[in-house]
Design a protein around this motif. Structure first.
Motif, PDB file in Angstrom:
ATOM      1  N   UNK A 168       0.828  -1.202   0.000  1.00 20.87           N
ATOM      2  CA  UNK A 168       0.000   0.000   0.000  1.00 20.87           C
ATOM      3  C   UNK A 168       0.864   1.254   0.000  1.00 20.87           C
ATOM      4  N   UNK A 169       2.034   1.180   0.648  1.00 21.15           N
ATOM      5  CA  UNK A 169       2.910   2.353   0.662  1.00 21.15           C
ATOM      6  C   UNK A 169       3.470   2.631  -0.738  1.00 21.15           C
ATOM      7  N   UNK A 170       3.872   1.553  -1.409  1.00 23.22           N
ATOM      8  CA  UNK A 170       4.347   1.693  -2.801  1.00 23.22           C
ATOM      9  C   UNK A 170       3.224   2.199  -3.705  1.00 23.22           C
ATOM     10  N   UNK A 171       2.028   1.668  -3.505  1.00 22.41           N
ATOM     11  CA  UNK A 171       0.886   2.073  -4.333  1.00 22.41           C
ATOM     12  C   UNK A 171       0.673   3.584  -4.240  1.00 22.41           C
ATOM     13  N   UNK A 172       0.783   4.114  -3.031  1.00 20.19           N
ATOM     14  CA  UNK A 172       0.596   5.549  -2.835  1.00 20.19           C
ATOM     15  C   UNK A 172       1.758   6.352  -3.425  1.00 20.19           C
ATOM     16  N   UNK A 173       2.972   6.058  -2.958  1.00 20.88           N
ATOM     17  CA  UNK A 173       4.113   6.905  -3.324  1.00 20.88           C
ATOM     18  C   UNK A 173       4.493   6.774  -4.801  1.00 20.88           C
ATOM     19  N   UNK A 174       4.469   5.561  -5.326  1.00 18.24           N
ATOM     20  CA  UNK A 174       4.891   5.386  -6.720  1.00 18.24           C
ATOM     21  C   UNK A 174       3.861   5.941  -7.709  1.00 18.24           C
ATOM     22  N   UNK A 175       2.594   5.852  -7.354  1.00 16.76           N
ATOM     23  CA  UNK A 175       1.570   6.397  -8.257  1.00 16.76           C
ATOM     24  C   UNK A 175       1.672   7.921  -8.323  1.00 16.76           C
ATOM     25  N   UNK A 176       1.712   8.568  -7.152  1.00 18.68           N
ATOM     26  CA  UNK A 176       1.698  10.033  -7.124  1.00 18.68           C
ATOM     27  C   UNK A 176       2.957  10.646  -7.742  1.00 18.68           C
ATOM     28  N   UNK A 177       4.075   9.919  -7.709  1.00 17.39           N
ATOM     29  CA  UNK A 177       5.321  10.493  -8.238  1.00 17.39           C
ATOM     30  C   UNK A 177       5.627  10.045  -9.668  1.00 17.39           C
ATOM     31  N   UNK A 178       4.731   9.243 -10.267  1.00 17.48           N
ATOM     32  CA  UNK A 178       4.921   8.819 -11.656  1.00 17.48           C
ATOM     33  C   UNK A 178       4.735   9.986 -12.617  1.00 17.48           C
ATOM     34  N   UNK A 179       5.484   9.966 -13.704  1.00 19.53           N
ATOM     35  CA  UNK A 179       5.372  11.041 -14.699  1.00 19.53           C
ATOM     36  C   UNK A 179       3.957  11.176 -15.247  1.00 19.53           C
ATOM     37  N   UNK A 180       3.309  10.042 -15.482  1.00 17.78           N
ATOM     38  CA  UNK A 180       1.980  10.111 -16.103  1.00 17.78           C
ATOM     39  C   UNK A 180       0.891  10.557 -15.123  1.00 17.78           C
ATOM     40  N   UNK A 181       1.262  10.723 -13.846  1.00 15.39           N
ATOM     41  CA  UNK A 181       0.267  11.168 -12.866  1.00 15.39           C
ATOM     42  C   UNK A 181       0.273  12.691 -12.705  1.00 15.39           C
ATOM     43  N   UNK A 182       1.309  13.351 -13.236  1.00 15.91           N
ATOM     44  CA  UNK A 182       1.430  14.810 -13.051  1.00 15.91           C
ATOM     45  C   UNK A 182       0.212  15.558 -13.563  1.00 15.91           C
ATOM     46  N   UNK A 183      -0.407  15.035 -14.614  1.00 15.93           N
ATOM     47  CA  UNK A 183      -1.546  15.730 -15.231  1.00 15.93           C
ATOM     48  C   UNK A 183      -2.897  15.284 -14.701  1.00 15.93           C
ATOM     49  N   UNK A 184      -2.883  14.413 -13.681  1.00 16.52           N
ATOM     50  CA  UNK A 184      -4.161  13.980 -13.097  1.00 16.52           C
ATOM     51  C   UNK A 184      -4.918  15.200 -12.575  1.00 16.52           C
ATOM     52  N   UNK A 185      -6.206  15.262 -12.874  1.00 14.75           N
ATOM     53  CA  UNK A 185      -6.995  16.439 -12.499  1.00 14.75           C
ATOM     54  C   UNK A 185      -8.478  16.067 -12.582  1.00 14.75           C
ATOM     55  N   UNK A 186      -9.252  16.402 -11.539  1.00 14.88           N
ATOM     56  CA  UNK A 186     -10.689  16.077 -11.571  1.00 14.88           C
ATOM     57  C   UNK A 186     -11.563  17.336 -11.614  1.00 14.88           C
ATOM     58  N   UNK A 187     -10.980  18.471 -11.958  1.00 20.40           N
ATOM     59  CA  UNK A 187     -11.774  19.711 -11.993  1.00 20.40           C
ATOM     60  C   UNK A 187     -12.970  19.602 -12.945  1.00 20.40           C
ATOM     61  N   UNK A 188     -12.818  18.824 -14.016  1.00 16.70           N
ATOM     62  CA  UNK A 188     -13.902  18.690 -14.996  1.00 16.70           C
ATOM     63  C   UNK A 188     -15.151  18.054 -14.390  1.00 16.70           C
ATOM     64  N   UNK A 189     -15.003  17.339 -13.275  1.00 14.90           N
ATOM     65  CA  UNK A 189     -16.144  16.670 -12.633  1.00 14.90           C
ATOM     66  C   UNK A 189     -16.905  17.577 -11.669  1.00 14.90           C
TER      67      UNK A 189
END
Length: 256
Positions: A168-189
């Motif tokens: 679970x620690x890897x799931x959190x830290x590795x996801x948030x610091x991945x390059x493809x996560x930088x553009x994650x955004x839910x403002x459209x919702x």
């Protein structure tokens, strides 16, 4: 509250559901990226008592007493998928008048759920949630990763998550610091959120700026208010429990 495992879409989740108040809403508590049912401690019961509301607290897959997640690798839209699973859980428990109280990742999941399944949600309390990725968030994640490697943080987490901690620690830290996560955004919702919203944030939150609050409350379609607590960090319900309890209870009593 007695706990039980409920299987939803093949996922076995640990839940505690206290239904004591007929015809009253159910406050659903959504924990953060390292959280669990246990880590909410007495807060859910105290808010239930203060509002005469029912309570559902659950561990997401891979956390607490729920079954392990199959891998630490997560898709960019993992919180959207958690919102879908929460909807399935609400259907399973016949809850159609939920008040979502989410902290951090849980706050984000609360926002997404209210946007996608408005018929199920009466109100939202979003505590330190995120709608986009900020540099301060990544800095906080890297600091947590360093603490994990250099302090007794793994042992402290093991008390709540057992042998699931590393995944679970890897799931959190590795996801948030991945390059493809930088553009994650839910403002459209956000425009799809029509129920009342209270956004609680510590002014000294080490994982997000007040931009998260302002941009959320300015874009939802329903009524929205903010509650900013000076000198408080990322976990207001632990750092200023009486203030948060009082504000949350007042908000719920006005909107239920």
């Amino acid at each position: 509250m007695g706990g039980r495992i409920i299987e939803v879409k093949g996922k076995k989740l640990y839940t505690e559901h206290n239904y004591s108040f007929e015809n009253r809403p159910t406050i659903v508590f959504l924990h953060d990226s390292l959280g669990s049912v246990q880590l909410w401690r007495d807060f859910p019961a105290e808010l239930s008592d203060a509002t005469n509301c029912n309570v559902l607290v659950y561990d997401r897959l891979g956390y607490g007493r729920s079954y392990p997640m199959p891998t630490h690798e997560r898709p960019v839209n993992y919180m959207e998928l958690e919102a879908d699973l929460l909807n399935d859980l609400l259907i399973r428990l016949d809850i159609d008048n939920a008040i979502l109280f989410g902290h951090s990742d849980g706050g984000t999941i609360a926002l997404i759920t209210a946007a996608k399944y408005p018929e199920k949600v009466e109100a939202i309390i979003c505590e330190a949630g995120h709608i986009f990725v900020e540099e301060v968030t990544l800095k906080g994640v890297y600091a947590a990763w360093e603490a994990y490697k250099t302090t007794n943080l793994p042992e402290r987490l093991q008390k709540y998550h057992g042998d699931k901690v590393e995944t679970l620690f890897k799931a959190w830290t590795e996801t948030w610091t991945r390059d493809d996560y930088r553009n994650w955004n839910i403002e459209y919702l956000l425009k799809n959120i029509t129920c009342p919203l209270l956004f609680i944030q510590g002014e000294a939150d080490e994982y997000g700026t007040l931009d998260q609050v302002e941009k959320t409350i300015s874009q939802v379609s329903g009524s929205a208010e903010k509650y900013i607590i000076p000198g408080i960090g990322h976990t207001p319900h632990k750092e200023a429990p009486e203030q948060v309890l009082e504000k949350a209870a007042d908000f719920i009593s006005k909107n239920s």
